[in-house]
Design a protein around this motif. Structure first.
Motif, PDB file in Angstrom:
ATOM      1  N   LYS A 150       0.823  -1.218   0.000  1.00  0.00           N
ATOM      2  CA  LYS A 150       0.000   0.000   0.000  1.00  0.00           C
ATOM      3  C   LYS A 150       0.856   1.267   0.000  1.00  0.00           C
ATOM      4  CE  LYS A 150      -4.186  -1.621  -0.076  1.00  0.00           C
ATOM      5  NZ  LYS A 150      -5.120  -1.280  -1.177  1.00  0.00           N
ATOM      6  N   ASN A 151       1.946   1.265   0.779  1.00  0.00           N
ATOM      7  CA  ASN A 151       2.824   2.436   0.811  1.00  0.00           C
ATOM      8  C   ASN A 151       3.800   2.460  -0.358  1.00  0.00           C
ATOM      9  OD1 ASN A 151       1.705   3.343   3.179  1.00  0.00           O
ATOM     10  ND2 ASN A 151       3.632   3.493   4.283  1.00  0.00           N
ATOM     11  N   TYR A 152       3.968   1.308  -0.998  1.00  0.00           N
ATOM     12  CA  TYR A 152       4.991   1.152  -2.035  1.00  0.00           C
ATOM     13  C   TYR A 152       6.358   1.553  -1.491  1.00  0.00           C
ATOM     14  CZ  TYR A 152       1.971  -0.537  -5.651  1.00  0.00           C
ATOM     15  OH  TYR A 152       1.130  -1.338  -6.369  1.00  0.00           O
ATOM     16  N   MET A 153       6.669   0.981  -0.345  1.00  0.00           N
ATOM     17  CA  MET A 153       7.973   1.131   0.298  1.00  0.00           C
ATOM     18  C   MET A 153       8.497  -0.273   0.591  1.00  0.00           C
ATOM     19  SD  MET A 153       8.689   4.497   0.861  1.00  0.00           S
ATOM     20  CE  MET A 153       9.471   4.885   2.433  1.00  0.00           C
ATOM     21  N   PHE A 154       9.792  -0.392   0.858  1.00  0.00           N
ATOM     22  CA  PHE A 154      10.375  -1.689   1.156  1.00  0.00           C
ATOM     23  C   PHE A 154      10.122  -2.065   2.619  1.00  0.00           C
ATOM     24  CE2 PHE A 154      13.215  -0.098  -2.287  1.00  0.00           C
ATOM     25  CZ  PHE A 154      12.872  -1.045  -3.241  1.00  0.00           C
ATOM     26  N   PRO A 155       9.854  -3.348   2.902  1.00  0.00           N
ATOM     27  CA  PRO A 155       9.660  -3.783   4.288  1.00  0.00           C
ATOM     28  C   PRO A 155      10.989  -3.841   5.024  1.00  0.00           C
ATOM     29  CG  PRO A 155       9.622  -5.678   2.820  1.00  0.00           C
ATOM     30  CD  PRO A 155       9.727  -4.464   1.937  1.00  0.00           C
ATOM     31  N   VAL A 156      10.934  -3.770   6.350  1.00  0.00           N
ATOM     32  CA  VAL A 156      12.161  -3.894   7.139  1.00  0.00           C
ATOM     33  C   VAL A 156      12.429  -5.350   7.503  1.00  0.00           C
ATOM     34  CG1 VAL A 156      11.985  -1.553   8.080  1.00  0.00           C
ATOM     35  CG2 VAL A 156      10.955  -3.461   9.342  1.00  0.00           C
ATOM     36  N   MET A 157      11.391  -6.184   7.480  1.00  0.00           N
ATOM     37  CA  MET A 157      11.515  -7.584   7.873  1.00  0.00           C
ATOM     38  C   MET A 157      11.883  -8.470   6.686  1.00  0.00           C
ATOM     39  SD  MET A 157      10.983  -7.695  11.093  1.00  0.00           S
ATOM     40  CE  MET A 157      10.034  -7.105  12.491  1.00  0.00           C
ATOM     41  N   LYS A 158      12.754  -9.419   6.945  1.00  0.00           N
ATOM     42  CA  LYS A 158      13.139 -10.371   5.915  1.00  0.00           C
ATOM     43  C   LYS A 158      11.961 -11.275   5.544  1.00  0.00           C
ATOM     44  CE  LYS A 158      18.035 -10.772   7.246  1.00  0.00           C
ATOM     45  NZ  LYS A 158      19.075 -11.696   7.745  1.00  0.00           N
ATOM     46  N   GLY A 159      11.989 -11.750   4.303  1.00  0.00           N
ATOM     47  CA  GLY A 159      11.029 -12.746   3.862  1.00  0.00           C
ATOM     48  C   GLY A 159       9.716 -12.196   3.356  1.00  0.00           C
ATOM     49  N   VAL A 160       9.545 -10.866   3.359  1.00  0.00           N
ATOM     50  CA  VAL A 160       8.268 -10.274   2.953  1.00  0.00           C
ATOM     51  C   VAL A 160       8.247  -9.948   1.462  1.00  0.00           C
ATOM     52  CG1 VAL A 160       6.656  -8.349   3.301  1.00  0.00           C
ATOM     53  CG2 VAL A 160       7.838  -9.366   5.260  1.00  0.00           C
ATOM     54  N   MET A 161       9.339  -9.378   0.946  1.00  0.00           N
ATOM     55  CA  MET A 161       9.308  -8.965  -0.463  1.00  0.00           C
ATOM     56  C   MET A 161       9.875 -10.019  -1.419  1.00  0.00           C
ATOM     57  SD  MET A 161      12.206  -6.005  -0.865  1.00  0.00           S
ATOM     58  CE  MET A 161      13.884  -6.195  -0.250  1.00  0.00           C
ATOM     59  N   GLU A 162      10.443 -11.093  -0.858  1.00  0.00           N
ATOM     60  CA  GLU A 162      10.958 -12.148  -1.716  1.00  0.00           C
ATOM     61  C   GLU A 162       9.838 -12.734  -2.574  1.00  0.00           C
ATOM     62  OE1 GLU A 162      14.134 -11.363   1.003  1.00  0.00           O
ATOM     63  OE2 GLU A 162      11.987 -11.566   1.281  1.00  0.00           O
ATOM     64  N   GLY A 163      10.128 -12.861  -3.868  1.00  0.00           N
ATOM     65  CA  GLY A 163       9.136 -13.417  -4.784  1.00  0.00           C
ATOM     66  C   GLY A 163       8.093 -12.425  -5.235  1.00  0.00           C
ATOM     67  N   THR A 164       8.278 -11.123  -4.917  1.00  0.00           N
ATOM     68  CA  THR A 164       7.341 -10.077  -5.329  1.00  0.00           C
ATOM     69  C   THR A 164       8.066  -9.097  -6.261  1.00  0.00           C
ATOM     70  OG1 THR A 164       7.827  -8.429  -3.608  1.00  0.00           O
ATOM     71  CG2 THR A 164       6.343 -10.264  -3.010  1.00  0.00           C
ATOM     72  N   PRO A 165       7.325  -8.243  -6.965  1.00  0.00           N
ATOM     73  CA  PRO A 165       7.974  -7.254  -7.834  1.00  0.00           C
ATOM     74  C   PRO A 165       8.904  -6.306  -7.083  1.00  0.00           C
ATOM     75  CG  PRO A 165       5.649  -7.447  -8.378  1.00  0.00           C
ATOM     76  CD  PRO A 165       5.861  -8.228  -7.136  1.00  0.00           C
ATOM     77  N   PHE A 166       8.721  -6.168  -5.778  1.00  0.00           N
ATOM     78  CA  PHE A 166       9.563  -5.262  -4.989  1.00  0.00           C
ATOM     79  C   PHE A 166      11.007  -5.754  -4.927  1.00  0.00           C
ATOM     80  CE2 PHE A 166       5.356  -4.119  -3.682  1.00  0.00           C
ATOM     81  CZ  PHE A 166       5.418  -2.765  -3.386  1.00  0.00           C
ATOM     82  N   GLU A 167      11.191  -7.065  -5.087  1.00  0.00           N
ATOM     83  CA  GLU A 167      12.524  -7.643  -4.972  1.00  0.00           C
ATOM     84  C   GLU A 167      13.477  -7.083  -6.026  1.00  0.00           C
ATOM     85  OE1 GLU A 167      14.276 -12.070  -3.935  1.00  0.00           O
ATOM     86  OE2 GLU A 167      12.512 -11.901  -5.233  1.00  0.00           O
TER      87      GLU A 167
END
Length: 346
Positions: free
Chosen positions: A294-311
């Protein structure tokens, strides 16, 4: 006469029951605890992460969540200082690393006991303050349209090209966090004196210095400006939400600054335990995913953006150091910028 007395009795009983029911409803609604979250518009607004976090939180908290909107993250501290406890905030969302020193000097905050968090190594330096915890982060650079004619800038000095005169949408560093990030980027990249000489020349290049990021970005999307200072994830937003591939985050020779966004609980909180629970939700895998998407920002926690376009969205080189400027240093830099903006420096 008997019919009249019966009629009056029925009316009286009806009014009494209606009043009783109204008072009962009022009592019940008033007894529901309300957690008040103070945050900037793009977090608390309809399309931000706030409403979805609120929905998830209210399912289990036996409470209501109410947002207090602060326009831009740079304005949060100003309102908090002016209104203080009367603002009624249990939680403050959206301060960045340049706000923390001032926040601690102007308000009292509760310590956050968050324990060990599986954060990325790049996030660890942002965990040094016991009163605030980062919940997302982003790198900033200039965003352009792919189909614009001409060559895109690749270093700060390219921004002084006459083709960009009055064509660059920037933010005011006194009220906008991205605006302060740009000021910091220039000073760190060029040195202070050379940096302010550069900023003096940039006054003619800027379309305007908007009070908020959203205002500046709106100028760009409405094609009133050719470039906008924004986040590397901004093009990803257009790709995912609009299916539009025409936006690009520009890699610069100068490493880009990184902005961390923090959450804190003021000492005057009324529902402090609920505020801590909301922080825990923001840092949970579920909450981090909501904030990221929703914010289009990177997460601070590991394992959240893996496998997503954010990666694969990080397209620029970033500064290695996360610097927490003191209040006096921020004020000094802003004073120099204001003098230039007003034309007081020859």
């Amino acid at each position: 006469m008997k019919h009249f007395i019966f009629f009056i009795t029925v009316v009286f009983v009806g009014l009494f029951l209606a009043l009783l029911n109204r008072n009962e409803k009022g009592f019940n609604s008033g007894s529901v605890t309300t957690l008040r979250v103070f945050g900037y518009a793009s977090f608390t607004g309809r399309w931000g992460a706030g409403p979805l976090l609120k929905e998830h939180f209210e399912k289990t908290c036996k409470c209501k969540v109410e947002f207090i909107e602060g326009s831009d993250s740079g304005i949060l501290l100003q309102r908090l200082k002016i209104e203080g406890e009367s603002l009624g905030a249990d939680l403050v969302v959206g301060l960045d690393q340049f706000d923390l020193s001032k926040a601690v000097s102007e308000q009292s905050w509760r310590k956050l006991n968050i324990g060990d968090m599986p954060v990325y190594d790049s996030v660890k330096p942002a965990l040094s303050n016991s009163f605030f915890v980062p919940y997302d982060w982003g790198a900033l650079t200039f965003v352009a349209r792919r189909n614009d004619a001409g060559r895109h800038p690749s270093k700060l000095d390219d921004l002084l090209d006459p083709v960009y005169a009055k064509q660059i949408a920037l933010q005011d560093p006194r009220t906008s966090s991205p605006g302060m990030q740009f000021l910091y980027w220039v000073i760190r990249s060029k040195g202070e004196d050379a940096g302010f000489e550069f900023l003096k020349k940039m006054m003619n290049q800027a379309h305007s210095f908007s009070p908020t990021w959203s205002t500046a970005y709106g100028l760009f999307t409405n094609k009133q400006a050719s470039l906008v200072y924004s986040y590397v994830t901004s093009p990803l937003y257009h790709l995912v939400e609009d299916k539009d591939k025409n936006f690009v985050a520009l890699p610069f020779v100068e490493p880009s600054p990184v902005q961390f966004e923090f959450v804190g609980i003021p000492e005057f909180c009324r529902h402090c335990d609920l505020a801590e629970q909301f922080v825990n939700l923001m840092l949970s895998p579920e909450g981090q995913k909501i904030i990221m998407e929703k914010n289009y920002m990177f997460p601070v926690m590991k394992g959240v953006m893996e496998g997503t376009p954010f990666e694969s969205a990080m397209t620029v080189k970033t500064m290695d150091e996360v610097e927490m400027l003191s209040t006096s240093e921020v004020d000094r830099l802003l004073k120099r910028w204001t003098e230039i903006r007003r034309g007081e420096v020859n």
